[in-house]
Design a protein around this motif. Structure first.
Motif, mmCIF file in Angstrom:
data_model
loop_
_atom_site.group_PDB
_atom_site.id
_atom_site.type_symbol
_atom_site.label_atom_id
_atom_site.label_comp_id
_atom_site.label_asym_id
_atom_site.label_seq_id
_atom_site.Cartn_x
_atom_site.Cartn_y
_atom_site.Cartn_z
ATOM 1 N N ALA A 59 63.986 40.685 46.431
ATOM 2 C CA ALA A 59 62.924 41.670 46.266
ATOM 3 C C ALA A 59 62.413 41.670 44.826
ATOM 4 N N GLN A 60 63.348 41.486 43.903
ATOM 5 C CA GLN A 60 62.958 41.495 42.505
ATOM 6 C C GLN A 60 62.106 40.282 42.160
ATOM 7 N N ASP A 61 62.519 39.165 42.714
ATOM 8 C CA ASP A 61 61.781 37.935 42.552
ATOM 9 C C ASP A 61 60.351 38.112 43.079
ATOM 10 N N ALA A 62 60.253 38.669 44.281
ATOM 11 C CA ALA A 62 58.944 38.897 44.886
ATOM 12 C C ALA A 62 58.127 39.862 44.037
ATOM 13 N N LEU A 74 61.708 46.258 47.428
ATOM 14 C CA LEU A 74 60.471 45.709 46.869
ATOM 15 C C LEU A 74 59.539 46.835 46.412
ATOM 16 N N THR A 75 59.377 47.818 47.280
ATOM 17 C CA THR A 75 58.481 48.918 46.939
ATOM 18 C C THR A 75 58.982 49.658 45.695
ATOM 19 N N LEU A 76 60.265 49.917 45.672
ATOM 20 C CA LEU A 76 60.847 50.604 44.521
ATOM 21 C C LEU A 76 60.666 49.767 43.252
ATOM 22 N N GLN A 77 60.940 48.508 43.381
ATOM 23 C CA GLN A 77 60.847 47.638 42.217
ATOM 24 C C GLN A 77 59.400 47.559 41.716
ATOM 25 N N LEU A 93 48.699 43.482 43.627
ATOM 26 C CA LEU A 93 48.439 44.816 44.159
ATOM 27 C C LEU A 93 47.028 45.260 43.810
ATOM 28 N N GLN A 94 46.599 44.888 42.614
ATOM 29 C CA GLN A 94 45.280 45.312 42.164
ATOM 30 C C GLN A 94 44.177 44.415 42.719
ATOM 31 N N LYS A 95 44.478 43.128 42.823
ATOM 32 C CA LYS A 95 43.395 42.183 43.045
ATOM 33 C C LYS A 95 43.288 41.623 44.454
ATOM 34 N N ASN A 96 44.328 41.767 45.239
ATOM 35 C CA ASN A 96 44.317 41.107 46.535
ATOM 36 C C ASN A 96 44.335 42.143 47.658
ATOM 37 N N ASP A 97 43.310 42.094 48.505
ATOM 38 C CA ASP A 97 43.186 43.082 49.579
ATOM 39 C C ASP A 97 44.366 43.095 50.541
ATOM 40 N N GLU A 98 44.956 41.932 50.732
ATOM 41 C CA GLU A 98 46.089 41.884 51.645
ATOM 42 C C GLU A 98 47.229 42.782 51.168
ATOM 43 N N TYR A 99 47.195 43.154 49.911
ATOM 44 C CA TYR A 99 48.277 43.954 49.343
ATOM 45 C C TYR A 99 47.937 45.440 49.272
ATOM 46 N N SER A 100 46.765 45.825 49.780
ATOM 47 C CA SER A 100 46.357 47.209 49.558
ATOM 48 C C SER A 100 47.246 48.193 50.337
ATOM 49 N N ALA A 101 47.704 47.802 51.509
ATOM 50 C CA ALA A 101 48.585 48.705 52.262
ATOM 51 C C ALA A 101 49.923 48.877 51.541
ATOM 52 N N LEU A 102 50.414 47.795 50.981
ATOM 53 C CA LEU A 102 51.659 47.870 50.225
ATOM 54 C C LEU A 102 51.462 48.720 48.974
ATOM 55 N N LYS A 103 50.306 48.552 48.344
ATOM 56 C CA LYS A 103 50.024 49.319 47.128
ATOM 57 C C LYS A 103 50.103 50.819 47.419
ATOM 58 N N LYS A 104 49.545 51.212 48.570
ATOM 59 C CA LYS A 104 49.594 52.636 48.928
ATOM 60 C C LYS A 104 51.028 53.135 48.979
ATOM 61 N N ARG A 136 67.241 44.953 59.743
ATOM 62 C CA ARG A 136 67.760 45.612 58.560
ATOM 63 C C ARG A 136 67.308 44.885 57.305
ATOM 64 N N LYS A 137 67.358 43.556 57.372
ATOM 65 C CA LYS A 137 66.920 42.777 56.223
ATOM 66 C C LYS A 137 65.487 43.154 55.838
ATOM 67 N N ARG A 138 64.647 43.309 56.858
ATOM 68 C CA ARG A 138 63.266 43.660 56.593
ATOM 69 C C ARG A 138 63.182 44.982 55.824
ATOM 70 N N PHE A 139 63.890 45.993 56.314
ATOM 71 C CA PHE A 139 63.710 47.301 55.693
ATOM 72 C C PHE A 139 64.398 47.408 54.332
ATOM 73 N N VAL A 140 65.483 46.699 54.164
ATOM 74 C CA VAL A 140 66.115 46.705 52.842
ATOM 75 C C VAL A 140 65.193 46.024 51.840
ATOM 76 N N PHE A 141 64.690 44.873 52.224
ATOM 77 C CA PHE A 141 63.759 44.151 51.362
ATOM 78 C C PHE A 141 62.539 45.019 51.066
ATOM 79 N N ASP A 142 61.990 45.579 52.108
ATOM 80 C CA ASP A 142 60.833 46.455 52.048
ATOM 81 C C ASP A 142 61.077 47.599 51.043
ATOM 82 N N GLU A 143 62.206 48.269 51.215
ATOM 83 C CA GLU A 143 62.513 49.412 50.368
ATOM 84 C C GLU A 143 62.718 49.006 48.906
#
Ligand code: ADP
Ligand code: MG
Length: 677
Positions: free
Chosen positions: A640-643, A216-219, A653-664, A207-214
């Motif tokens: 999540a906000q901190d992250a 973070l993405t929203l933020q 999100l723009q510069k690091n490939d590891e973040y491209s899936a998250l960017k989507k 649950r922690k994962r998905f709450v953080f995930d959600e």
């Protein structure tokens, strides 16, 4: 993941249709359809330890045949005795003749169901059952999904289990470093355990994962406008003296909360960074004077200010208040609204651009659209509900990083404020000016109507005024609701000597303003209206507010409406006509009667909304939360906000490939969320 669910075992066209009603079309939708709760069937209880009203898992031996008893025409009860090492009890099913063929004495089963007391003895009622050793639905923690018609828990459980199997490895979209830093488990562990947790501990990690995930993405979506996050350099207001000049014009002492807010604002103005501050305070808490003092400082430092209101009436009222507060100080307050004639508008624009206007007061729309400022140093927005990030950005562009102060009279719980205004500093005025009499609130039923009207009449005769508010009327639901027009007609008939005004959303702005002005001047005594008066109008002489179909309103909205009375020296009253006898309605009305504290009320409001109600995010323009609970997940929100801040500042999100899936994923939210546009 994006395959249609009808390829999954167990999904035929009927179920696919039922799923699509829940917004589920692809395998991914299905996996992100999270349980609303779980039944812990992992621990079996002894019969002897069972207590009434609890739901338990029992590991039993059948010790009698199933007896059928007809208790009336359409009702048969099936009873058998069960036992374990500690004792025995009855198992009971209603209208389930199938059980007759399932059980025979001596067989071992696992049952899961509710324990109830009947004629002094405990029994397990309508339990689900599985043969010992073949447990698929018992002996573990079982998910419970928020289903609507056409789908059974059992089926959905096995379809999701099937989906997990057939998809196999799910690609991770949160970079490993990030997960390590915040101790977030990976997607495969989390997905399995959010649906079928091995243990409560695994569940809470998932649950922690998905709450953080959600969150973070929203933020990240909310922060997507780059310059919102990194603080711009701002104008330094060097001269913060002169408060004494203004003091002579203010007939009262500031409250502690007002002083605190002012200190926070001044420290921003001196800091060399652009102020980005939210000033939250209940209706009547005295935000205007804080705004006025800030405007005054801007003026002392040689800058223009703008104060924006959501409606023309409010702009006019602000204009009058400011003129009063600034009397004799040589500050030129200019009103700019759509209602001005062309020549007046032109004159206003001229003064704004040549710098003769020290303060401009107007509606959002018109200021955003056309005004060109000579030297804008401060933007204040008196906000009704929300104020989008991009809207803020457009205003900033009217000056060179002017200081921004956003005033909100909609008290919202801290967590929600953090999300909506994650990039703002927050000042709270949590104290009302002294001597305010709290509005007395009563929730009543139809049987009190005559007395309520008599009470209204009495107050009018004593020289007061009153509001009668009806919910907005959708074309589809005319019949059962008190229609404002009808109600006005009824009241006019009842009180022929009292002047009664009517205001509703379908009227032209000019007409509304006329009615409002008549009410304000006192020539209208009773104002019947739909919620259009919600906006902060100020008629201190009005001391009674009657709200029809109060159960239709959100608590925060009721509180907002109630704030229209109790602005004068006399005792004010709010009477809520509430229909329906539901527990929640009752609690909601009780909350209104018991409290005058907007923050408390908004928290209760969130608490009382059922799970499917997504914690009121929709009314703030946020997308629905699938799993995060804004009421409880404050700590994860901070994480999540901190992250999100770190990610934005480093433009990962723009510069690091590891973040491209998250960017989507972030881009997908941006597409959908109304608040971001
Ligand atoms: P809101 O926060 O709803 O905008 P206002 O600024 O309109 O509230 O203030 C409501 C009323 O309270 C106004 O009539 C204002 O003059 C009065 N007021 C504000 N601050 C104080 C104070 N410290 N002491 C007494 N009255 C105050
Ligand atoms: Mg106000």
């Amino acid at each position: 993941m994006d395959r249609d669910i009808c390829y999954l075992k167990g999904v035929g066209s009927a179920r696919a249709k039922a799923f699509s009603k829940l917004g589920i079309r692809t395998a991914e939708d299905l996996l992100y359809f999270f349980p609303r709760g779980y039944e812990d069937r992992s621990v079996t209880k002894n019969i002897d330890d069972c207590e009434a009203e609890e739901t338990v898992c029992l590991s039993i031996t059948v010790s009698s045949a199933v007896h059928e008893t007809r208790i009336r025409k359409n009702m048969a009860v099936y009873t058998m005795t069960i036992s374990d090492e500690t004792g025995s009890m009855n198992a009971v099913w209603y209208n389930n003749r199938f059980v007759k063929n399932v059980f025979s004495p001596g067989a071992e089963f696992v049952l899961y169901g509710k324990i109830e007391r009947a004629r002094g003895k405990l029994q397990i009622v309508n339990p689900i059952y599985e043969k010992a050793g073949e447990a698929k639905y018992t002996g573990k923690i079982v998910p419970v999904y928020p289903l609507t018609g056409g789908l059974l828990q059992k089926n959905v459980q096995s379809i999701i289990s099937e989906a997990l199997k057939s998809i196999g490895e799910i690609p991770e979209y949160l970079p490993e470093k990030l997960r390590e830093e915040y101790k977030i488990p990976d997607i495969n562990f989390s997905m399995k355990n959010i649906h079928f947790p091995d243990s409560l501990e695994s569940y809470s990690r998932a649950r922690k994962r998905f709450v953080f995930d959600e969150l973070l993405t929203l933020q990240l979506a909310l922060f997507s406008q780059k310059d919102v996050i990194s603080k711009n350099d701002g104008i330094v207001f060097k001269d913060i003296s002169g408060g004494n000049l203004l003091k002579n014009n203010i007939p009262y002492k500031l409250t502690g909360a007002q002083k605190r807010a002012m200190t926070e604002i001044i420290s921003d103005l001196k800091s060399g960074k652009q102020m980005n501050r939210l000033l939250q305070g209940d209706v009547g808490s005295g935000k205007t004077i804080v705004a006025a003092m800030t405007i005054f400082l801007s003026h002392r430092n040689g800058y223009q200010s703008v104060l924006m209101a959501p409606t023309e009436i409010l702009a006019q009222q602000h204009c009058e208040s400011l003129n009063e507060i600034f009397k004799g100080l040589g500050i030129n307050v200019v009103l700019l609204t759509g209602g001005l004639c062309a020549a007046d508008k032109r004159f206003a624009y001229e003064q704004i651009s040549n710098g003769l206007a020290d303060v401009v007061v107007g509606t959002h729309a018109i200021i955003e659209e056309k005004a060109v400022f000579f030297k804008l140093g401060l933007v204040i927005a008196d906000e009704q509900h929300r104020f989008g990030v991009s809207q803020r950005a457009r205003l900033c562009a009217k000056g060179v990083n002017p200081h921004m102060l956003i005033m909100s009279a909609t008290p919202i719980p801290r967590t929600l404020a953090l999300i909506l205004y994650g990039d703002l500093d927050i000042s709270v005025i949590d104290e009302l000016p002294p001597g305010r009499k709290p509005v007395q609130t009563f929730a009543v039923g139809e049987n009190m109507r005559r007395r309520v009207y008599a009470f209204l009449e009495k107050n009018i005769k004593e020289g007061h005024q009153g509001y009668v508010v009806c919910p907005l009327i959708e074309e589809t639901e005319t019949l059962d609701l008190s229609n404002a027009t009808q109600l006005a007609a009824t009241l006019r008939e009842k009180f022929p000597k009292i002047s009664i005004g009517l205001m509703h959303g379908k009227m032209k702005p000019g007409e509304k303003e006329q009615v409002m002005e008549d009410f304000s001047r006192g020539s209208i005594k009773i104002l019947v209206s739909t919620t259009v008066i919600e906006v902060g109008v100020n008629v201190p002489n009005a001391n009674v507010m009657i709200i029809e179909n109060a159960e239709r309103f959100g608590l925060s909205q009721l509180h907002q409406l109630r704030g229209r009375v109790g602005r004068g020296a006399d005792q004010a009253y709010c009477i809520l006509f509430a229909h329906g006898s539901g527990e929640v309605t009752k609690k909601r009305m009780e909350t209104m009667c018991a409290s005058n504290d907007g923050f408390y009320i908004s928290e209760q409001d969130l608490k009382l909304r059922g799970p499917g109600d997504f914690f009121g995010t929709r009314q703030h323009g946020l997308p629905d939360m699938k799993i995060a609970n804004l009421f409880k997940d404050g700590d994860l929100l901070k994480m999540a906000q901190d992250a999100a801040k770190k990610i934005c500042i480093n433009e990962l999100l723009q510069k690091n490939d590891e973040y491209s899936a998250l960017k989507k994923r972030v881009d997908r939210i941006i597409e959908k969320a109304e608040i971001l546009n």
